[in-house]
Design an enzyme around this catalytic site. Structure first.
Site, short mmCIF file in Angstrom:
data_model
loop_
_atom_site.label_atom_id
_atom_site.label_comp_id
_atom_site.label_asym_id
_atom_site.label_seq_id
_atom_site.Cartn_x
_atom_site.Cartn_y
_atom_site.Cartn_z
N HIS A 232 0.78 -1.06 -0.13
CA HIS A 232 -0.16 -0.10 -0.17
C HIS A 232 0.88 1.32 0.02
CE1 HIS A 232 -3.02 3.06 0.57
NE2 HIS A 232 -2.49 3.23 1.83
N ASP B 173 1.02 5.04 -0.28
CA ASP B 173 0.34 6.41 -0.04
C ASP B 173 0.81 7.37 -1.04
OD1 ASP B 173 -1.66 5.92 2.26
OD2 ASP B 173 0.12 5.68 3.21
N ASP C 94 -7.55 1.33 2.37
CA ASP C 94 -7.12 2.27 3.45
C ASP C 94 -8.18 3.48 3.99
OD1 ASP C 94 -5.63 3.17 5.71
OD2 ASP C 94 -3.87 4.39 4.22
N HIS D 45 -6.36 9.65 -0.44
CA HIS D 45 -7.15 9.54 0.93
C HIS D 45 -6.45 10.31 2.13
CE1 HIS D 45 -5.00 5.51 0.61
NE2 HIS D 45 -4.79 5.82 1.94
#
Length: 984
Positions: A39, A41, A163, A406
Site C-alpha cells: 500500500h 500512499d 485504507d 485519501h
C-alpha cells in the site's frame, strides 16, 4: 445503430475476466488465497517525490521505486508468484524510467497474470471529502493509461479501497458503472465488523444506488485484518515477526509452530466468512522494498502448510489475487446478503470516530474544489478549440489526481506534505492557464471589440479579494466563462480600490449597472493580505451562453458623482427589535439587539411570507489526551472528539453593518475578531449566500477549537432524521444515534452523529416543508436536534490523535493561525414552490452552479436536468463526453423524468461522425460489458428501480444520435469529430 469507428485507444472486451492464471482450488478444503501487495500512499508522512525516491527515511523508511524493482525481479524468476499493484501515479513514474527490455518483461508478467493491476486509479481516493467529478477523473486517468500501455490483460476488474476511513455508497456505484466486478476494503466500524463477523456477512452485494438498479450493484468484501497479514506472518524488511526457520539442525527451528499458528489463523478467519475460500493480505504500507524476504518465507509457508494435507489437514494455500478470489466466490454460487446504506462514520474504538477529517484542512479542501472547477473549464476549452492532449493540461489532471488521495483532500497528511500538495495544484493551474491564454489570444481579436492585443491575466487570490490588475489598471476586460451546458447569469465581483467610480459596458457597448460594495473589515485584516482593494465592483453578466463566454469592458471614472452613485448605502442599525431587508425575491429578518438572523422569507405579489430561522457560529473544545487508551483519545486530524456534550457560544451577539444597493444587500456580522460573516442576497435570486471568515482561531488558553455554523429552523420537526449527499450525488438518509445494520452504542453523541457533507445537508418535515444548506467544499455535518443543521467549518487543535500523522492539526500562515473563507447557501422549500420550481429543482440547480462557477461552445442548451459533466480532448483527435442526469427519481415533479439528448446538436464547429458509448471510466465498450451476476437474499432485496428500466437504451442509438438518460445516469462517449466550420 452503432456507427463504424476506428480508435487508437484500446477498448477492452469483457473476455479479460476469464483469467487463466487463477489457481485451481481444492474441493472440500478451506482454500486460502495469499495476496501479495503493497500500500503506497501518494503522499502522507512524506511527499509524493520523497516516497517514490525513498528520501527522508528519517520520517518513514519507504521508497516506492525499490518496491517495483524488487517485485519484478522476484516475479520474473518464478512463474508461480503473483503480485498486485494499485497506484498508477507511482507505477507510471517508475515505468517511464525503465529500459525497453524491462518494459517488455513487465508486459510479459502482466500478460501471464503474475503482475495484476487492481483499482488502477491515479491514487486510492478518499471517499468522504472527494467529489464524484474528481473521483471519476482520477480513476479515468489511471485506467486509460493502463489500457493504452498494456491492453486487455491490464484492465482492473476489482476495486481495492483498503485504507480510506469509511466508505461511501456513491463510490461503490461509480465503481460498478466503471465495469468493476467487486470491491474490497479494510476499514469499517469496529462494532459493525464484530456483528458481521458473527453473522458471516462480511461479504455482500452492495446495492449502491436507489436510482440505477443492478447497474450499480457491486460485490463488496471486508478484509479480515485491515489490509495486513495475520499476526506473526509479516515477513517484510519493515516487520519484526520471526521468519520461517526450517533447518532442523538449528535451535531456532520453528516450522511446526509457524504452520500450527497459520492453520489456527486460517480456521479463525473462516469463522467470519461464508464460503470455503478466504483471502489473506500479505503486505502493508510500503512493503516489498526487499521482496525476496516476503517470497522466500511465503514459499516455505505454502509448502509446509500444504504438506499437512497428507496428515488430514483441510487447508489449501496458494498465491492468488483479488480477482481470482472474487472469481472463486462467484463460482461458489451461494446467496449473498445485501446493503443499501454506506459505511460512515467509521469508528475504530468507542471514542475514536474518524469524523474530524471530514473538515480537516478546510483551505486545502476549498482549493481542491476550486481547482476542479478550473480543470473542467480548461478541458472544455481545449476540446472545443481542438487543442488536443496538451502536456500542460495533463499535468493539471495528474495534480488533481494526486489530490484525491485519501491522505490529501482528506486533510490527514503532515504539514510539509500538505504544502507540497498545494504547490502541485498551483503549478498545474499556472501551466494550464498558459494554455487558456493561448486559446484566448486566438479568439480575442474577434471578440474583444478592440484592435490592440489584450494580455489575459489570471487572478488566483480572489479568495482574499485581491487582483493586482483590477486594482491598478485604468481599463481592463473581464471575461466570464460559463462551463454549464445551458445559459446562465452570474454576478461578477472584482476587487477595486476605494474612491473611484467605474463604467462597465458589455460586448454590444451597452452600459451595465454596477454596485460598489465595501469589503468587510475582517477581510481587509487577514494576515498576509497585500492589496489596495477596499471594495468589490459588482455587476450582473446576463445570458452567458452554454460553454461560452461574455466580455465586459471596465474603465475607471474620475467623476466623483459616479462613484457616489455606485457606492452602496452603509449604515449600522439602531434601536431594538427585528428589522427586515427586502430584495426582489428574498427578505431577511435580523434582530437588531443581537445582530443574528431570525427569519427568511419569499417576496410575492401578495406580500412577504417569513419563515423562522436562527443562525450563529459555535465552538467545540477539542479533547486533549495522551492516547494511551480509548478514554484518553485526543481530537486530531482524523478524530473529532469534543470535550463536553454541547457546543459553546463564541459570542451571544454579533456587531452588524448593513450594505444596500440596486443589485444586492449584505449584512456584515462580526462575533469576534476571528469569526465573521456576510449574509448576502442578490436581488433576483432565491438563495441566501453566507460567506464566513474564520481564523486565526485563538489557542492562548491551551485549548484546541472546532468551529461550526449552526442553522436552526424552529418549525421543522425532523424526528431525528436528516439527509446528506454522497460525494455530491445521491442523497442518503441519516438518523441520529442509529445504524441500519447493527445496534449502535454511541459513547460520543456528537462525533458519532457526524457525516461527510460534500455538497448539501437537507432537513425534511414531510412533503411540503424542506430546507437545505449547500457547501462550497467538503465538511462534516449533522443534525443533533429538531430543525438543526450543523456544519463544521474550521479546526485548530493542539494534540495528535495517534493514528500516524504525528502532528497536531495546528495550521498557521504568516506567523498566525490559518484564516479560512468559504460559503454556505441556504434554501427553503417554500421559496421553490412559490416560483414554479420544486425543492428538488432548487437545490440541484444551485448545487450545479456552485460546482462549476463561471465563441459559443454548444449549438443548443442541454435540458435543465442534464449536466455536461465532462468534455475533454481524447486520443487521436477524438473527444470524451459525459452527460449526467442530475436528478434522482421522484426528487422533482418534472425534472426527474427521463430525458433525451441529441448528440449531433451539441458542439458548435464540430460535426460528430460517430459516438461510441463506454463504461464510466472510458476504458471498456459499454456493449462489451458483461459483469458477474450475484444471487442475493430476496428478504433483503432493495432494488428500487429495475435494471431493465435503466438500461433499456444503453447500447443502440438511431441515426440522430439520440441518447436517453434516466434519473442519476451518467453516460460516457468517445466522439469522433471533424471540423464543420472555420473558427479562426
Amino acid at each position: 445503430m452503432w456507427a463504424a469507428v476506428c480508435l487508437a485507444l484500446l477498448i477492452l472486451s469483457a473476455s479479460a475476466l476469464a483469467n487463466p492464471s487463477c489457481p485451481t482450488p481444492k474441493s472440500g478444503m478451506l482454500n486460502v488465497h495469499l495476496v501479495c501487495h503493497t500500500h503506497d500512499d501518494v503522499g502522507w508522512l512524506k511527499t509524493v517525490d520523497q516516497y517514490y525516491y525513498g528520501s527522508k527515511n528519517s520520517i518513514q523508511l519507504a521508497g516506492v521505486q525499490y518496491v517495483l524493482d524488487s517485485v519484478v525481479r522476484e516475479l520474473k524468476e518464478d512463474p508461480n508468484k503473483k503480485f498486485i499493484y494499485v497506484e498508477s501515479a507511482f507505477f507510471f513514474r517508475w515505468w517511464d524510467n525503465q529500459s525497453q527490455d524491462m518494459q517488455n518483461t513487465v508486459k510479459d508478467l502482466v500478460a501471464r497474470g503474475q503482475l495484476e493491476f487492481i483499482n488502477g486509479g491515479w491514487c486510492m481516493n478518499d471517499e468522504a471529502a472527494a467529489h464524484y467529478n474528481g473521483i471519476i477523473d482520477q480513476m479515468t486517468l489511471g485506467l486509460v493509461k493502463l489500457n493504452n500501455t498494456f491492453g486487455p490483460e491490464a484492465r482492473p476488474t476489482v476495486a481495492w479501497q483498503i485504507d480510506p476511513f469509511g466508505h461511501s455508497r456513491e463510490q461503490a456505484s461509480l465503481f460498478a458503472q466503471m465495469g468493476f466486478e467487486g470491491l474490497f476494503f479494510g476499514r469499517l466500524d469496529h462494532d459493525d465488523k464484530n456483528t458481521r463477523w458473527a453473522n458471516k456477512t462480511l461479504e455482500m452485494v452492495w446495492q449502491a444506488s436507489q436510482n440505477l438498479g443492478e447497474s450499480a450493484w457491486l460485490f463488496t468484501g471486508v478484509l479480515p485484518n485491515g489490509y495486513g497479514p495475520p499476526g506473526g506472518f509479516c515477513f517484510d524488511i519493515l516487520c519484526h515477526d520471526e521468519p520461517i526457520m526450517d533447518d532442523r539442525r538449528l535451535h531456532g527451528y520453528n516450522v511446526d509452530k509457524k504452520v500450527n499458528d497459520f492453520l489456527k489463523a486460517a480456521q479463525n478467519q473462516a469463522q467470519g466468512y461464508a464460503t470455503d475460500h478466504i483471502i489473506m493480505t500479505m503486505g502493508e504500507d510500503f512493503n516489498y522494498q526487499s521482496a525476496d524476504m516476503w517470497y522466500k518465507n511465503l514459499d516455505k509457508l505454502i509448502r509446509y502448510v500444504n504438506e499437512r494435507q497428507t496428515n488430514g489437514s483441510k487447508i489449501n494455500v496458494f498465491y492468488s489475487t483479488p480477482s481470482c478470489y472474487l472469481k472463486a466466490l462467484h463460482d461458489a454460487n451461494i446467496t449473498w446478503p445485501t446493503k443499501t446504506d454506506d459505511f460512515f462514520p467509521y469508528a475504530s474504538g468507542n471514542h475514536s470516530y474518524w469524523t474530524g477529517y471530514f473538515t480537516s484542512r478546510p483551505a486545502l479542501k476549498g482549493y481542491v474544489r476550486k481547482t476542479n472547477n478550473f480543470l473542467q473549464a480548461v478541458k472544455q476549452v481545449s476540446a472545443m478549440l481542438g487543442l488536443g492532449q496538451d502536456p500542460r493540461l495533463e499535468r493539471l489532471k495528474e495534480a488533481m489526481g494526486v489530490l484525491q488521495h485519501h491522505d490529501a483532500v482528506s486533510g490527514t497528511a503532515k504539514q510539509h506534505v500538505t504544502n507540497d500538495y498545494a504547490e502541485r495544484l498551483a503549478q498545474g493551474v499556472a501551466e494550464s492557464f498558459e494554455l487558456v491564454a493561448e486559446a484566448y489570444s486566438k479568439l480575442q481579436p474577434d471578440i474583444s471589440g478592440v484592435e490592440e492585443t489584450v494580455e489575459p491575466v489570471f487572478c488566483p487570490l480572489l479568495n482574499v479579494s485581491s487582483c493586482p490588475v483590477s486594482e491598478t489598471s485604468s481599463a481592463f476586460v473581464v471575461t466570464v466563462y460559463n462551463p454549464l451546458a445551458r445559459p446562465r447569469q452570474y454576478y461578477v465581483r472584482i476587487p477595486v480600490p476605494e474612491g473611484v467610480g467605474y463604467k462597465v459596458t458589455d460586448y454590444k457597448g451597452d452600459a451595465v449597472e454596477v454596485q460598489l460594495v465595501p469589503l468587510p473589515e475582517s477581510l481587509l485584516n487577514i494576515p498576509g493580505r497585500n492589496s489596495t482593494a477596499k471594495h468589490d465592483l459588482v455587476f450582473l453578466a446576463k445570458d452567458i451562453p452554454p460553454l461560452g463566454f461574455l466580455q465586459f469592458h471596465v474603465k475607471k471614472s474620475a467623476n466623483i458623482r459616479i462613484y457616489k452613485e455606485q457606492m452602496s448605502s452603509v449604515h449600522v442599525p439602531t434601536g431594538s427589535g427585528e428589522m427586515e431587508l427586502v430584495g426582489k425575491n428574498l427578505a431577511l429578518g435580523v434582530d437588531k439587539d443581537t445582530g443574528l438572523l431570525k427569519s427568511i422569507g419569499v417576496v410575492t405579489p401578495n406580500g412577504i411570507t417569513m419563515v423562522k430561522v436562527n443562525q450563529t457560529f459555535l465552538r467545540y473544545a477539542g479533547m486533549s489526551g495522551n492516547n494511551h487508551n480509548e478514554d484518553h483519545r485526543a481530537s486530531g486530524a482524523y478524530i473529532f472528539r469534543p470535550n463536553g456534550t454541547s457546543a459553546q457560544e463564541i459570542s451571544a451577539k454579533a456587531n452588524i453593518t448593513i450594505i444596500e444597493g440596486p443589485l444586492l444587500f449584505e449584512i456584515h456580522q462580526v462575533w469576534t475578531p476571528w469569526v465573521s460573516q456576510v449574509l448576502r442576497v442578490y436581488m433576483d435570486q432565491l438563495v441566501l449566500e453566507m460567506e464566513w471568515l474564520v481564523g486565526p482561531i485563538p489557542i492562548e488558553d491551551g485549548i484546541g477549537k472546532e468551529i461550526v455554523n449552526r442553522v436552526v429552523w424552529p418549525d421543522i420537526v425532523t424526528n431525528n432524521t436528516f439527509y446528506t449527499d454522497s460525494n455530491g450525488r445521491e442523497i442518503v438518509q441519516r438518523v441520529k444515534d442509529f445504524r441500519p445494520t447493527w445496534q449502535l452504542q454511541n459513547l460520543e453523541p456528537i462525533a458519532g452523529n457526524y457525516y461527510p457533507v460534500n455538497s448539501r445537508l437537507i432537513l425534511s418535515a414531510g412533503p411540503d416543508v424542506s430546507a437545505a444548506i449547500l457547501t462550497d467544499r467538503s465538511q462534516g455535518g449533522t443534525s443533533l436536534d429538531h430543525g438543526h443543521m450543523e456544519l463544521m467549518v474550521h479546526r485548530r487543535l493542539l494534540h495528535d490523535d495517534a493514528f500516524g500523522v504525528g502532528e497536531a492539526l495546528n495550521e498557521t500562515a504568516f506567523g498566525k493561525g490559518l484564516v479560512v473563507r468559504g460559503k454556505h447557501y441556504l434554501l427553503h422549500s417554500y421559496f421553490a414552490t412559490s416560483k414554479d420550481c420544486d425543492f428538488g429543482c432548487l437545490h440541484r440547480s444551485v448545487g450545479e452552479h456552485i460546482m462549476l462557477e463561471p465563441w459559443t461552445g454548444l449549438k443548443t442548451s442541454l435540458p435543465a436536468n442534464v449536466h455536461l459533466l465532462t468534455l475533454e480532448p481524447w486520443t487521436d483527435g477524438s473527444l470524451l463526453l459525459r452527460l449526467e442526469h442530475m436528478y434522482e427519481a421522484q426528487e422533482s415533479a418534472t425534472l426527474s423524468n427521463p430525458v433525451t439528448v441529441n448528440l449531433q446538436d451539441l458542439l458548435v464547429d464540430w460535426k460528430i461522425l460517430s459516438a461510441v458509448e463506454t463504461t464510466l471510466s472510458g476504458n471498456l465498450l459499454k456493449k462489451d460489458e458483461n459483469r458477474y451476476t450475484w444471487n442475493v437474499d430476496s428478504a433483503h432485496h432493495d432494488n428500487h428501480i429495475s435494471s431493465s428500466q435503466c438500461d433499456s437504451e444503453v447500447y443502440e442509438y438511431d441515426d440522430e444520435f439520440s441518447v436517453t438518460l434516466n434519473p442519476m445516469e451518467i453516460k460516457t462517449f468517445i466522439l469522433t469529430t471533424e471540423k464543420s466550420t472555420t473558427l479562426f
